[in-house]
Structure formats: structure tokens, C-alpha cells
Enzyme design. Structure first.
Site, PDB file in Angstrom:
ATOM      1  N   TYR A 440       2.538   6.545  -2.782  1.00  0.00           N
ATOM      2  CA  TYR A 440       1.116   6.655  -3.180  1.00  0.00           C
ATOM      3  C   TYR A 440       0.336   5.385  -2.859  1.00  0.00           C
ATOM      4  O   TYR A 440       0.905   4.377  -2.519  1.00  0.00           O
ATOM      5  CB  TYR A 440       0.932   7.188  -4.601  1.00  0.00           C
ATOM      6  CG  TYR A 440       1.378   6.414  -5.828  1.00  0.00           C
ATOM      7  CD1 TYR A 440       1.670   5.059  -5.836  1.00  0.00           C
ATOM      8  CD2 TYR A 440       1.472   7.095  -7.048  1.00  0.00           C
ATOM      9  CE1 TYR A 440       2.032   4.422  -7.003  1.00  0.00           C
ATOM     10  CE2 TYR A 440       1.839   6.451  -8.219  1.00  0.00           C
ATOM     11  CZ  TYR A 440       2.117   5.111  -8.191  1.00  0.00           C
ATOM     12  OH  TYR A 440       2.472   4.477  -9.339  1.00  0.00           O
ATOM     13  N   GLU A 441      -0.968   5.493  -2.894  1.00  0.00           N
ATOM     14  CA  GLU A 441      -1.850   4.405  -2.425  1.00  0.00           C
ATOM     15  C   GLU A 441      -1.594   4.057  -0.961  1.00  0.00           C
ATOM     16  O   GLU A 441      -1.825   2.921  -0.553  1.00  0.00           O
ATOM     17  CB  GLU A 441      -1.690   3.153  -3.302  1.00  0.00           C
ATOM     18  CG  GLU A 441      -2.148   3.309  -4.739  1.00  0.00           C
ATOM     19  CD  GLU A 441      -3.660   3.468  -4.874  1.00  0.00           C
ATOM     20  OE1 GLU A 441      -4.396   3.132  -3.918  1.00  0.00           O
ATOM     21  OE2 GLU A 441      -4.107   3.953  -5.917  1.00  0.00           O
TER      22      GLU A 441
END
Lengths: 590, 590
Positions: A440-441
Site C-alpha cells: 500500500y501507498e
């Protein structure tokens, strides 16, 4: 499962003895009311609070997970009470704007608070984390009217926040977003679409949830330049700014995941949901990416926390578990076997974890200092330099700290042997929880393209040059036993950088082909610089943390240079073979 | 979750074109009724059977797991029916002794059957796997009387088997076993103790379970030389050899694990349970270790299967998932984005998986050939050579194939991006399931000590020399574009071997310090040899598998030499720094 207090002494060593927080704030002219002792008291209190309230929930949060019913999501047992106590004790408001009820403490303390949240209970950490991110974005980019409406609730933690970017057909490729926003006559917008992987999209911790949503206006250009950002609350406010009416949005389902089960990952449906534009039309992605440095730094720190926690558990086990004799003769002849920490390979795994956790803490806090310089410095050159450094370091921190967390938490399982595979010991949970940090990110691959493509090639001299200069200056000015090695790996890094930039002119695929190997090499070399620094600080220590502590740092530095840094040889060799071995293969030949 | 047919063509390529199974059996003078076509028909049928019956159960087996109630364990939905069909179709009896109802087919086919079991459903694979291992041990070491009692049921699969070694306080260190066996007047024994981590210790698939249990006789010497092996059936037999009376043993609980949830991992209590001695008193560990080569080879192959399955899923996804454009311009301009297989870093991950799966298959089957030579060859020199080669290769195969499976299955998640973290896609399950392979049947650290300690140092010239000679002969006799590289890495491997053996004379800890790095280096170099072989076989192919197939092999070989093999540089460099960086640290300094 152990709930071992966080290594506050290590935090102090980096913040005080390595990165000299007092000098840092003095130079910036901010937060000077907080001396080292007060700073560390706050860290200590945060750690004690979370050790008491969050740590004990960690195992059950994984086992029980979140439960979705109708449009509501129930968090694991104890999270509601933990969140309430967290807000009441003021932790949610730590670095919030005093104008909206915040305590105005430093960003650095906030970073450490995030580190501790993940250390004690990763499944919990994203509820305060996302709220903090949403609050910061609104502080920076929303109108005063929106700030007045939403910042008090987000600052106190009474309300929570989310970021809604990903859609089923687009994660990395946000240019494909097709959630649609229609303007209303009153200046608001009606937003319709489906967002997936929305962390904290729905839960039972707060009365309201403030969603920051990427969507497309009717006349928007295609691609990334046609995306706008909207604030869409779960509950619409009345004139007293109290949650009054349910907005037309909700969690359609939650994901069943490999780990981080305490964190609700939601599919969110927006059905003509009423929202407010933040910033200019079609500039949503730009705004979102302004917040990205902080978000990615926090994710990197999540990796560091997982590494640290897995190490702490493994260290206790390695000292207690008796199995086989030392190769050099029994160490505890009165016992049936020696503790496994006598075995060289167990030490190799423990020291790898330790070297990553402690070195990466210095790197992460250094990046945090750059964010504070950007926020507070009056010197425009210094701000520009910090901005460049941060842009360069961010993808490295996000990807390197999380990739090595996968290695370190894997060792955390391995040190326990078969017992590591059993859930109750908690070691396998760290590995499962840590995996999301590489995804994620922005995945590791995306970070690597950001580094090698956007950052290294576009702003080359000003970027790697900056970090390379810092390392070179250190070598020139600070004698340590590791300087020769550091110099040779610095040279290798610079040669490799030149090689890639030259290759890239011939074939754009050369950048992607080298990207992850290059990012990892950058991480190893930068970490070597920090370990040389740690050695130096331990050598010239303040004496406050004990001889064993400082000796341990110097020996871990020696371990890092001997056993980890040489990985760069392999990375250089593979990079030098270029893109052909990857690109020659026809799709049908796979 | 996908249920993708196993790559039968790849199995054929290795078995027929690389390792020439027809010549192998002709030379041994066994299994000559089975030509390549028949061999491949059996493989194909096994794959079809498991694709239809086992593959569809895999996801639910993980989700539902096993359930323990009272003393009984229920396997996941469908396992009972699958097991029944598996036995009825004769798969359980494949290589069993014809005297006891077996089909007498080759060990190699049995290896491939194990590979396919894990490929389609790892949680299922240990039920037939452990039964096979127990049956083999009884075939080799039990009295004719015990064979007559227990082999028919174990061969047909009507009864299942287990291995009971580990106790709460001893896993690796079996010298500490304290389960006690008391002789009875009738020649049987009463065995009392607790065993943990017992795979298939209890389940609902069969009427009887035959436990092979390590225990200590009253007058036994301390340590590893006082351990005996007992056959202890769950159900005692009547005079017709039918299960008649429940023995005093049972599953006290099952473990909740990181993965492999379909496989019941039991805590077994033996409470004066009646059993039979196998082999001589106090020689239990020796007998158990005789079976270890096969068991460890099978575990290595489990790693290979996980790698292969994760690759197959990832490849489908990489061709379908549209995200971002190729750096060299749109490849599918009519679509909103290109499939992610155009991106170099996605290819790097896919090719890493592919190179490990396909190269390791050749290595594993080669080891399987050695086992067949030991079983069947009339030439005592050849048997001795195969025995040495197998002893040398076994720890490498067990540890290397499973360690790279952790890397490969991690990439399998990473290629899916955030979707890889979601359970329904099955990619994260491969990573969780694969982790146990680095732990059971001896951890990676234990394999590495077996290699560097016991095997390399005790029988040095005869061991690495043997494998090094094979590689050197290949280089001398078979021109490929990779021979120069292979030669230089072979030299590096030999230099490193000499370095460690010299160091070891000065300090025994040097062996442990180098062990895992050295094992991995050995794996990479040996795999390079097999990739050179695969290249050569693809270059001089039989044409039966298609041009894309053979081109793919040659390009994967090139990838392996360019992007994987250079890891040896890092391993050599770290090995050369010796044990001090690991051993210098005092326990209090961690």
C-alpha cells in the site's frame, strides 16, 4: 504472545545522541520549550499508554478481525475503548493545530507515536494514522470554512479520516479513476463511484468519518490531469457542525486479508454522496501527492516497527530456548542444552533484524527532520535542500524499510523454528502484517520507478548528489573504522547511478529493469552511512544509556558492514547486465 | 482462486529431454516396461485427477482448516471424498511393494505425484505424503510379521501413517527426547509421552493411523544413542489384522498455524500405548535418519510446487491486468493501459519465479535419480557415488528450494499488488503455506549445518568434489554460451569451500557462521549448472514441446545467469568476513 515494551532507549539514542534534536529545534527556532528530557518523557508516556492499552489487543485483533454487517463495521474487541482512551489522553491531538484544539507538539513526536502504534498493534495503527493524514491534508489545502467544520473533530480524534484513491480497475494507474462528481447549485458536489482497499473506510470508533475522495468532474480532461479531490463526510453536518444526516455512501464489504486483520479494509460505494471540493478542480492528484511523502515515510516506519517487534520477541526466545550445544563447547553445562543465542546462524538472523531496525530508525528520523525543516525553516535554500533530500529519500524509505521488514520478520519466524509457525507466539503475525507495507501507498516497484525514473533522472545532480555529499562529508570529517568501506560502497553507488542514467538514454526499459535493485542498493549504502554515524555516536557517547548499549551499537555496526552491506556487489552485478535478460522474452515464451 | 493445470510439459522436458529417463531405467535395468509415453500418461492422469479433485478444495482447506473435538480431528470439507477417490484410483499404492498390494511403479513417478499433490493443494499433500514415508520405513526396517500386519493397509492407503519425533522441549535436539517405552512380557512395549507438531496425527480419512514414535527404553544411554523407534497403531489389530481396539493414545489438540491449515498438526499424548519395536533397541534415530533423505527431498519439492503454483497464477494475472503504459510506448493502444507483463520489474519477478521452479525441478529429479540408483543399481561403485551425491545434495535441496520458495511466493503476492494481499486470489496463501517448508524436516539452519559441518568437512573431497566434477565435465564437454560464467562461479564456489574448511580448523564457530550463506551459494551454483543443461537440452530439443517452449527455456537460462547467479558475489563477500562479526557480541549487548 509477548507484549514487550518498545525500545525507548533506542529512540532516545537516535533522537538525542545521533540526530541531536535539541540543536535541530534550536536552529529551526521552534519547539524549544520541549527539551530532550521532556521529549523523552512524552515518548515514554506514549509507550507506556500503548503497552498497557494496545499491546494486549494485538493477538486478538488478528484472530477476530473486523466484522461487517449491513453497512456497519465492528472493530476487534477493545479497539473502541482503546480509541476513546487514546483521544482522551490527548494522543490524537499531539501535533494538531492549536487553533483547532491540537497540542501543537512536533511532527517528530508524531512520527514516533506512529512508530509505537504499529509496534504495539499494527491492526490498530491505521485508525489514528489515516485520521492524522486526512487532518494534515485539510489543514494544508481546505478553505477556512471547511477547516472550521471538520478540523476540530479530526484533531481531537472524535472523527476519523480516510483516503479514497483505488478503484477496482486502477491502483497504481490513477489516471484511470472514473468515480464521477457532479456539481450542485449550492457549490457542493454529488459523487458516485466505487472505491476499494479503503483503510478505515467504515468502523465503530467514531461518530463521523471524513473521506478524501479522488473523482472526476464532468468536463475533466482524461488521465491524471482531470482528477479532483473531494471531502465527503459519512455524516453530513447540521448548522452547529454536528453529525446530523447520513450521507449516501457506505461500506459494501470488507476484505479478508493475509494480515493486518484489525484494520478494516473496505469497499466503499458512493451513490450521489454529497461532498466538497478541496483545492482547485483537476488538481486532486497533485494535492494528494503533496501528502504522499509523509504517508510513505509513515509506511516505511511501519516496516521498521514490525522489524523491531519481531526482533524483541525473537531475542527473548533465543535467550530462553535451550537446544543443542555451542560448537565451542557447552556454555551452560548444568542445563540439558545451551540457549540458541550461542549458535552463529541464530545470531546472524538476530543481528540482521537489529541492524535493520536500529539503522532504519536513524534514516527515518532524519527524513522526519527534513519535513520539519520544510515546515519551519526561514532559510529558503535550506528548505529547498530539505525538499530535494526528502523527495529522494522518500521512495527509498518506503520500499527499503518495508522490504527488509519482510526479510526480518521472516527471520523472526525462523528463529522460533516450528514454534514460529504457530499463531499464539505472534511471530508469524508480524510477517503477515508486514507484507501489506510493501504494497500500500505504492508498491516497491512503484517506489523504485519514482526513484530511478522521476527523481534520479529528472533531477540527478541535485538529488543523489545531495545524499552522496552528506556521506562524503561524513567520511572526510569523521574518522570511524568503517570509512574505507563506506567510501568504496559510495563509489560503487555513484558508478551504478551513472551507468543507469547512461543506459536510460538508449532504452527507457533500462530504468525499470534496474529500478528495484538500484533502490535496494541505495538503501544499503545510505544505511551504511547511518551505521557509521551510530558507531561514531556510540564511540563518543553521553554515557546515559550504559556501556552494554553503546558496545552493542558498535558491534552491530561492524556486523552491518561485514554481513549486510556486501549485498551491493550482487546488486551492482545484476544491474550491469541491463534490461535485455528481462525484455527479450516474448509473452508467449513465458 | 485459480486452479490452473500443472505444467506437465515442463515435467516432460526435464524427465525426458534433460534427464533422459529412458536411458536411466535402461541402465538400471528396471521399470523398462514404462516408456516415456507411458510415464507421461501416468503423470498426465495424476495431474488431471488432482486438478479435478484436489485443486478445487485448496482455498476452502485454508479457510476452514481442521477442527478438533474430543479426541477426533475433522479435515476440511471434501478431503474424505478426495482421499477415498485417491486410494480407489490407485494413487496411494503407486510405488508400493507388489507383495503388499502396491503397483511397483517407479520412485520418480511417486516424487512427481508428491509434487502434484502440493501443487494442487498443499494442505492435502501431507496425508498421502506421511503415509508414504511411514510405509517406506516399515518396508525397509520392520520384521516380516509387522510388515504382514501393517503394510497392506498402508500400501492401499486404507490406513495412514505419521512420524512422531518432536517434543515440547526438543525439536532439533532429539537427544533430549524423553518419551518412555517399557517392555511387556509379550515382546510389545508400553509407550508414554507427549509429541508435538505431529502432521496427520489424527484425522477422519482412515480407519487406522500407524505412528512411528521415537522413545527411550528404561536402560537406554543418554542422548541420541539411547533412542528407539516404535510402531504404535491408533487401533490395535485383532487376529485377522483388522482394527479392533482403541490404543491409549490421542490428539490432545491441534495447532493454529500461519498456513497449511488443511494439514492437521497435532499434539499427541501416548499413555501406556501399546507398540512394537522397529529395528534394534537404541538405533531409532539412525533408522529415522535413513528415511530423511527422501523426506527432505519431498519437502524441497513442496517448495518447488509452491513456487510453480504462485508463478502460474501470477503469469495469468500479469497478462490480464491492465495498468500503466510500457516505457517504450503503448503496446495495446486500443486499451486503457498495457498488461503489466510489459513492465521490466514485473518480468523480473515472474522470471525469478520461473527460473527457480524450472531449474529446481531438474535438480530435484536428479536427486530422485540418485535414490533410484541406490535402490536398483548392481554396480557398487555407482551406488556409493549416488549415495555420496545424495547426501551432499539433500540439505541443499531441502533448504535452497524452500528458501527460494519464500522469495518466489512473496513475488507472487507482489505481482498482484494490493490484490495479492486479499485471500480470495490465493497468492498470499502460497506464501503462508510455503513458510513451513523452511521449518519442518529440519530448519534451513539445520540443513546448512548438515552440509557445512557433517558433510562438507567430514567427507570433503568425495562430496563437493563429486558435484564439482559433474559440473566441470559438463563445461568441458558441452558448449553453451553460459560455460564461461559457470566456470567462474564454480571456481568461486571451490575457493569459498576451501576458505571455510581452513577457517573451521581454527574456530568451530566459523562453520555455523558461514553455513547458510554457503548453502545458498551452493544452491545457486548447482542451479546454474542445471540451467546450462536446460539451455543445452532446449538448443538440441526433440521438437515435441513447441518452439516457444524451448525459446522460453533458453531465455530463462540467460535471465538466471544475468540476474540471479551474481548473488554469489555477495555471499562470498559475507562468508569471507568470518565468524567474529557474529560472535563478538556479548549476550547483554543485544
Amino acid at each position: 504472545m509477548a507484549n514487550i515494551p518498545a525500545p525507548v532507549k533506542d529512540i532516545q539514542f537516535i533522537a538525542d545522541e545521533v540526530l541531536d534534536l535539541a540543536a535541530h529545534y534550536q536552529k529551526l527556532g521552534v519547539h524549544q520549550d520541549i527539551d530532550v528530557e521532556t521529549f523523552m518523557t512524552i515518548v515514554d508516556e506514549a509507550s507506556k499508554f500503548l503497552h498497557e492499552h494496545a499491546g494486549p489487543l494485538n493477538r486478538n485483533a488478528d484472530e477476530q478481525g473486523c466484522r461487517h454487517e449491513g453497512q456497519s463495521v465492528q472493530t476487534p474487541d477493545g479497539f473502541v475503548e482503546l480509541y476513546k482512551a487514546y483521544c482522551e489522553s490527548g494522543w490524537a491531538a499531539l501535533d494538531g493545530d492549536e487553533a483547532y484544539g491540537g497540542q501543537g507538539l512536533s511532527y517528530w513526536l508524531q512520527l514516533i507515536l506512529g512508530e509505537l502504534n504499529t509496534y504495539y498493534c499494527p491492526g490498530w495503527s491505521n485508525y489514528p494514522g489515516l485520521t492524522h493524514g486526512a487532518r494534515e491534508l485539510i489543514e494544508h489545502f481546505a478553505t477556512d470554512e471547511l477547516k472550521a467544520k471538520f478540523l476540530p473533530g479530526l484533531t481531537s480524534g472524535e472523527w476519523a479520516g480516510t483516503m479514497c484513491l483505488t478503484e477496482p480497475h486502477c491502483g497504481t494507474d490513477l489516471g484511470l479513476v472514473n468515480t464521477a462528481a457532479k456539481p450542485n447549485d449550492d457549490g457542493t458536489y454529488n459523487v458516485t463511484g466505487t472505491k476499494i482497499f479503503i483503510t478505515s473506510g467504515e468502523h465503530d470508533l467514531t461518530d463521523n468519518i471524513v473521506h478524501l475522495v479522488l473523482a472526476r468532474l464532468p468536463d475533466a480532461p482524461k488521465g491524471t490531469k482531470g482528477i479532483s479531490l473531494f471531502l465527503i463526510p459519512k455524516m453530513l453536518l447540521n448548522e452547529q457542525n454536528e453529525p446530523a444526516e447520513r450521507n449516501t455512501l457506505g461500506a459494501a464489504s470488507i476484505e479478508h486479508k493475509m494480515g493486518l486483520n484489525g484494520s478494516a479494509t473496505c469497499v466503499m460505494n458512493f451513490d450521489e454522496a454529497k461532498g466538497y471540493l478541496i483545492g482547485n478542480a483537476n488538481e486532486g492528484l497533485k494535492i494528494m501527492f503533496t501528502m504522499m511523502n509523509g504517508a510513505r515515510l509513515n509506511t516505511g516506519i511501519q516496516g521498521l516497527s514490525a522489524t523491531q517487534a519481531s526482533y524483541e520477541n525473537a531475542l527473548v526466545y533465543a535467550k530462553e530456548r535451550l537446544q543443542m550445544r555451542s560448537a565451542t563447547g557447552p556454555k551452560l553445562p548444568e542445563k540439558p542444552a545451551d540457549p540458541i543465542i550461542v549458535h552463529p546462524d541464530v545470531r546472524r538472523m538476530l543481528l540482521t533484524q537489529k541492524a535493520f531496525a536500529e539503522g532504519n530508525r536513524a534514516l527515518a528520523y532524519f527524513a522526519g527532520q527534513q519535513i520539519e525543516i520544510i515546515k519551519h525553516s526561514q532559510d529558503q535554500n535550506e528548505v529547498a535542500r530539505a525538499d530535494r533530500l526528502l523527495a529522494f529519500l522518500t521512495p527509498i524509505i518506503k520500499a527499503f524499510l518495508t522490504e527488509v521488514a519482510m526479510e526480518a520478520t521472516n527471520y523472526g519466524v525462523q528463529i522460533f523454528g516450528g514454534h514460529g509457525y504457530i499463531r499464539e507466539h505472534g511471530q508469524e503475525q508480524w510477517h503477515r502484517d508486514a507484507k501489506i507495507f510493501t504494497l500500500y501507498e505504492g508498491t516497491t516497484g512503484i517506489q523504485a520507478l519514482d526513484l530511478t525514473g522521476r527523481k534520479m533522472l529528472m533531477m540527478q545532480k541535485g538529488q543523489i548528489g545531495e545524499m552522496a555529499d552528506i556521506i562524503q562529508n561524513f567520511i572526510n570529517e569523521t574518522p570511524t573504522p568503517h570509512n574505507d568501506a563506506l567510501q568504496s560502497y559510495l563509489d560503487m553507488w555513484q558508478e551504478t547511478t551513472s551507468f543507469i542514467t547512461q543506459q536510460a538514454m538508449k532504452n527507457p526499459d533500462e530504468v525499470g529493469a534496474a529500478s528495484v535493485d538500484y533502490l535496494m542498493m541505495s538503501g544499503y549504502v545510505i544505511l551504511a552511512y547511518f551505521w557509521a554515524q551510530l558507531h561514531n555516536s556510540a564511540e563518543n557517547n553521553k554515557g546515559q544509556l550504559g556501556a552494554d548499549f553503546y558496545n552493542g551499537k558498535k558491534k552491530t555496526a561492524a556486523f552491518y558492514f561485514a554481513k549486510i552491506l556486501p549485498r551491493c556487489h550482487a546488486l551492482k552485478a545484476t544491474i550491469m547486465t541491463g534490461a535485455d535478460p528481462l525484455m527479450d522474452m516474448a509473452e508467449s515464451e513465458f
